[in-house]
Design an enzyme around this catalytic site. Structure first.
Site, PDB file in Angstrom:
ATOM      1  N   SER A  59       0.828  -1.214   0.000  1.00 32.63           N
ATOM      2  CA  SER A  59       0.000   0.000   0.000  1.00 32.63           C
ATOM      3  C   SER A  59       0.858   1.259   0.000  1.00 32.63           C
ATOM      4  CB  SER A  59      -0.912   0.020   1.228  1.00 32.63           C
ATOM      5  OG  SER A  59      -1.700  -1.147   1.294  1.00 32.63           O
TER       6      SER A  59
HETATM    7  N1  SAH Z   1      -0.680  -4.961   4.034  1.00 33.31           N
HETATM    8  C1  SAH Z   1       0.060  -5.258   2.799  1.00 33.31           C
HETATM    9  C2  SAH Z   1      -0.761  -4.904   1.570  1.00 33.31           C
HETATM   10  C3  SAH Z   1      -1.060  -6.148   0.853  1.00 33.31           C
HETATM   11  S1  SAH Z   1      -2.103  -6.111  -0.574  1.00 33.31           S
HETATM   12  C4  SAH Z   1       1.418  -4.605   2.820  1.00 33.31           C
HETATM   13  O1  SAH Z   1       1.737  -3.883   3.771  1.00 33.31           O
HETATM   14  O2  SAH Z   1       2.199  -4.859   1.905  1.00 33.31           O
HETATM   15  C5  SAH Z   1      -3.388  -7.195  -0.007  1.00 33.31           C
HETATM   16  C6  SAH Z   1      -2.990  -8.616   0.329  1.00 33.31           C
HETATM   17  O3  SAH Z   1      -4.156  -9.280   0.793  1.00 33.31           O
HETATM   18  C7  SAH Z   1      -2.467  -9.449  -0.840  1.00 33.31           C
HETATM   19  O4  SAH Z   1      -1.220  -9.961  -0.505  1.00 33.31           O
HETATM   20  C8  SAH Z   1      -3.508 -10.565  -0.984  1.00 33.31           C
HETATM   21  O5  SAH Z   1      -2.947 -11.800  -1.377  1.00 33.31           O
HETATM   22  C9  SAH Z   1      -4.085 -10.635   0.409  1.00 33.31           C
HETATM   23  N2  SAH Z   1      -5.430 -11.210   0.552  1.00 33.31           N
HETATM   24  C10 SAH Z   1      -6.501 -11.071  -0.258  1.00 33.31           C
HETATM   25  N3  SAH Z   1      -7.567 -11.730   0.263  1.00 33.31           N
HETATM   26  C11 SAH Z   1      -7.155 -12.295   1.428  1.00 33.31           C
HETATM   27  C12 SAH Z   1      -7.785 -13.101   2.441  1.00 33.31           C
HETATM   28  N4  SAH Z   1      -9.069 -13.466   2.357  1.00 33.31           N
HETATM   29  N5  SAH Z   1      -7.038 -13.474   3.508  1.00 33.31           N
HETATM   30  C13 SAH Z   1      -5.731 -13.124   3.618  1.00 33.31           C
HETATM   31  N6  SAH Z   1      -5.088 -12.379   2.700  1.00 33.31           N
HETATM   32  C14 SAH Z   1      -5.786 -11.961   1.626  1.00 33.31           C
END
Ligand code: SAH
Length: 212
Positions: A59
């Site tokens: 993000s």
């Molecule tokens: N907080 C992260 C942003 C990640 S983007 C950072 O600091 O980099 C969102 C992430 O959510 C992705 O890696 C995706 O694979 C994950 N995601 C999507 N649906 C999910 C679910 N139901 N449970 C766990 N992770 C999930």
């Protein structure tokens, strides 16, 4: 490394309206360049989201700062993050003294985060699973932060939030979401605040979007 860049970024976030000093200090400490692919490192301190592989992104720092300020975790608070991704948001929460539990559904990203947390000696609990069902074993949480866009607020996450706790989650369609900030007033009462507009990758799971 990148110390000046990190300071400049924090200054920019201040100008963009981030006021929480604890959060700004945490962003000054956590080395975002270690959470992005090596080729992206020169861009790590620009205030933008960056690709981390598998169609996912780390993000934008402004969004991380805003969500963390809204969550407002106190040292010792138990915090659940859904969507570990690069691990950066989890590291920021850890830096603030929270006990962090984070869930990632993508096995490759999960393994990468697990290794990185170990290398950086961040004591963060990581699980590879569908985070829309929460992490019952360690509930209730003082704070829950979801870093992928959801069609609605998962009921299980509301249940796993402690009374007095805060849930921060982007809710909307697959392209655009509003940030919902829910405060749990009692077992079945929430106060909700909304901040427009954000663009997160989709939350995929039982209480999220269905996988194609
Ligand atoms: N907080 C992260 C942003 C990640 S983007 C950072 O600091 O980099 C969102 C992430 O959510 C992705 O890696 C995706 O694979 C994950 N995601 C999507 N649906 C999910 C679910 N139901 N449970 C766990 N992770 C999930």
């Amino acid at each position: 490394m990148y110390e000046q860049e990190r300071q400049d970024l924090v200054e920019k976030l201040r100008q963009k309206g981030i006021r929480d000093e604890r959060v700004l200090q945490a962003l000054l400490k956590v080395e975002r360049h270690l959470f992005v692919p090596e080729v992206m490192r020169p861009n790590a301190y620009n205030d933008v989201a960056l690709p981390i592989g598998y169609n996912q992104t780390i993000s934008q720092p402004y969004t991380v700062a805003l969500m963390t300020s809204a969550l407002n975790p106190k040292p010792g608070d138990k915090v659940l993050e859904v969507g570990t991704g690069s691990g950066y948001q989890a590291a920021v929460l850890f830096q603030l003294g929270a006990k962090v539990y984070t869930i990632e559904r993508n096995t490759k990203l999960y393994n990468r985060a697990l290794k990185l947390f170990d290398e950086l000696q961040l004591r963060i609990a990581v699980r590879c699973a569908d985070g829309t069902i929460g992490w019952e074993e360690f509930a209730p949480f003082n704070g829950i932060i979801v870093t992928a866009g959801s069609p609605e607020v998962p009921v299980r996450l509301k249940k796993q939030l402690a009374v007095g706790g805060t849930l921060v989650i982007p809710v909307g369609d697959k392209k655009t979401q509003v940030m919902k900030i829910l405060k749990k007033i009692s077992e079945d009462e929430f106060e909700t605040e909304e901040i427009p507009y954000f663009a997160f990758v989709p939350l995929i799971g039982l209480e999220g979007w269905k996988e194609k």
